[in-house]
Scaffold this motif. Structure first.
Motif, short mmCIF file in Angstrom:
data_model
loop_
_atom_site.label_atom_id
_atom_site.label_comp_id
_atom_site.label_asym_id
_atom_site.label_seq_id
_atom_site.Cartn_x
_atom_site.Cartn_y
_atom_site.Cartn_z
N LEU A 45 -3.44 6.97 5.69
CA LEU A 45 -3.26 7.20 6.43
C LEU A 45 -2.06 6.44 7.66
N GLU A 46 -2.69 5.26 7.86
CA GLU A 46 -2.11 4.11 8.92
C GLU A 46 -0.21 4.30 8.11
N LEU A 47 -0.39 4.37 6.85
CA LEU A 47 1.16 3.85 6.28
C LEU A 47 1.50 5.88 6.42
N LEU A 48 1.06 5.85 6.35
CA LEU A 48 2.02 7.67 6.35
C LEU A 48 2.32 7.97 7.68
N HIS A 49 1.14 7.39 8.60
CA HIS A 49 1.61 7.83 10.23
C HIS A 49 3.07 6.43 10.43
N ALA A 50 2.88 5.24 10.25
CA ALA A 50 4.15 4.29 10.33
C ALA A 50 5.58 4.59 10.03
N GLU A 51 5.18 5.72 8.82
CA GLU A 51 6.37 5.93 8.30
C GLU A 51 7.22 7.34 9.34
N HIS A 52 5.95 7.87 9.50
CA HIS A 52 6.36 9.04 10.17
C HIS A 52 6.88 8.96 11.45
N ALA A 53 6.64 7.48 12.23
CA ALA A 53 6.81 6.92 13.40
C ALA A 53 8.22 6.96 13.44
N GLN A 54 9.20 6.00 12.32
CA GLN A 54 10.37 6.12 11.92
C GLN A 54 11.27 7.07 11.70
N GLY A 55 11.16 8.40 11.75
CA GLY A 55 11.27 9.23 11.70
C GLY A 55 11.03 9.71 9.85
N ARG A 56 10.70 9.16 9.37
CA ARG A 56 10.69 9.69 7.77
C ARG A 56 9.02 10.56 7.36
N VAL A 57 9.05 11.82 7.49
CA VAL A 57 7.84 12.77 7.86
C VAL A 57 7.51 12.29 5.88
N ALA A 58 7.85 12.53 5.05
CA ALA A 58 7.10 12.51 3.65
C ALA A 58 8.03 10.62 3.37
N VAL A 59 6.54 10.29 2.47
CA VAL A 59 7.13 9.03 1.71
C VAL A 59 6.75 9.49 0.10
N SER A 60 7.37 8.82 -1.29
CA SER A 60 6.86 9.42 -1.91
C SER A 60 4.85 8.82 -2.87
N LEU A 61 4.96 9.07 -3.27
CA LEU A 61 3.84 8.81 -3.81
C LEU A 61 4.27 7.14 -4.51
N ALA A 62 4.78 6.79 -5.19
CA ALA A 62 5.23 5.78 -6.01
C ALA A 62 5.71 4.53 -4.66
N VAL A 63 5.96 4.57 -3.38
CA VAL A 63 5.93 4.00 -2.63
C VAL A 63 4.65 3.74 -2.13
N ILE A 64 4.30 4.58 -2.10
CA ILE A 64 2.59 4.08 -1.01
C ILE A 64 1.78 3.43 -2.58
N CYS A 65 2.15 3.55 -3.51
CA CYS A 65 1.16 2.63 -4.85
C CYS A 65 1.75 1.61 -4.59
N LYS A 66 3.13 0.99 -4.36
CA LYS A 66 3.97 -0.27 -4.26
C LYS A 66 3.34 -1.25 -2.92
N ARG A 67 3.47 -0.45 -2.10
CA ARG A 67 2.79 -0.88 -0.87
C ARG A 67 2.18 -1.12 -0.89
N LEU A 68 0.28 -0.22 -1.29
CA LEU A 68 -1.32 -0.73 -1.45
C LEU A 68 -1.29 -0.95 -2.70
N GLY A 69 -0.26 -1.54 -3.62
CA GLY A 69 -0.55 -1.97 -4.65
C GLY A 69 -2.13 -1.70 -5.03
N VAL A 70 -2.33 -0.43 -5.57
CA VAL A 70 -2.34 0.72 -6.30
C VAL A 70 -2.37 1.87 -7.41
N ARG A 71 -2.86 1.34 -8.26
CA ARG A 71 -1.89 2.84 -9.45
C ARG A 71 -1.80 4.09 -9.25
N MET A 72 -1.60 4.57 -9.70
CA MET A 72 -1.17 6.13 -9.68
C MET A 72 -2.20 6.79 -9.63
N SER A 73 -2.96 6.49 -10.29
CA SER A 73 -4.14 7.39 -10.89
C SER A 73 -5.43 6.89 -10.42
N THR A 74 -5.10 6.21 -8.95
CA THR A 74 -5.89 5.33 -7.97
C THR A 74 -5.75 6.40 -6.91
#
Length: 115
Positions: A45-74
């Motif tokens: 939620l925090e990551l998506l909020h920060a991205e939205h504040a910078q003008g990016r409404v949608a973030v790819s799940l691959a980017v979220i995985c990389k930033r949070l250090g989690v597997r795609m299945s998780t």
């Protein structure tokens, strides 16, 4: 142990009432740590909020995985939980999965930052 409660039913009821009172007053909630999944969902939620504040409404799940250090299945399991609570919307854009905050997710993110 069960026999002890049977022998002293009044004491068992009193103990139960004391525990319920403690929970109602917030005593236990101050000392119960968050589990790992909850921490990750708050991070999403925090990551998506920060991205939205910078003008990016949608973030790819691959980017979220990389930033949070989690597997795609998780991440997909966590996204399902967040989607069921109407906090996040997952959709397909240009053949990739992306996530965005819903209005409710935005409100929760703002509340978390204020706390």
């Amino acid at each position: 142990m069960l026999r002890e409660y049977d022998a002293y039913p009044d004491q068992a009821l009193e103990a139960s009432a004391q525990i319920e009172t403690s929970v109602e007053e917030g005593f236990l909630s101050d000392y119960v740590p968050l589990d790992h999944s909850t921490v990750l969902m708050l991070g999403i939620l925090e990551l998506l909020h920060a991205e939205h504040a910078q003008g990016r409404v949608a973030v790819s799940l691959a980017v979220i995985c990389k930033r949070l250090g989690v597997r795609m299945s998780t991440l997909q399991r966590l996204m399902t939980a967040l989607s069921e609570q109407a906090l996040v919307e997952v959709s397909m854009q240009k053949e990739r999965l992306v996530a965005s905050l819903t209005q409710g997710g935005e409100e929760v993110s703002l509340a978390l930052q204020a706390a």
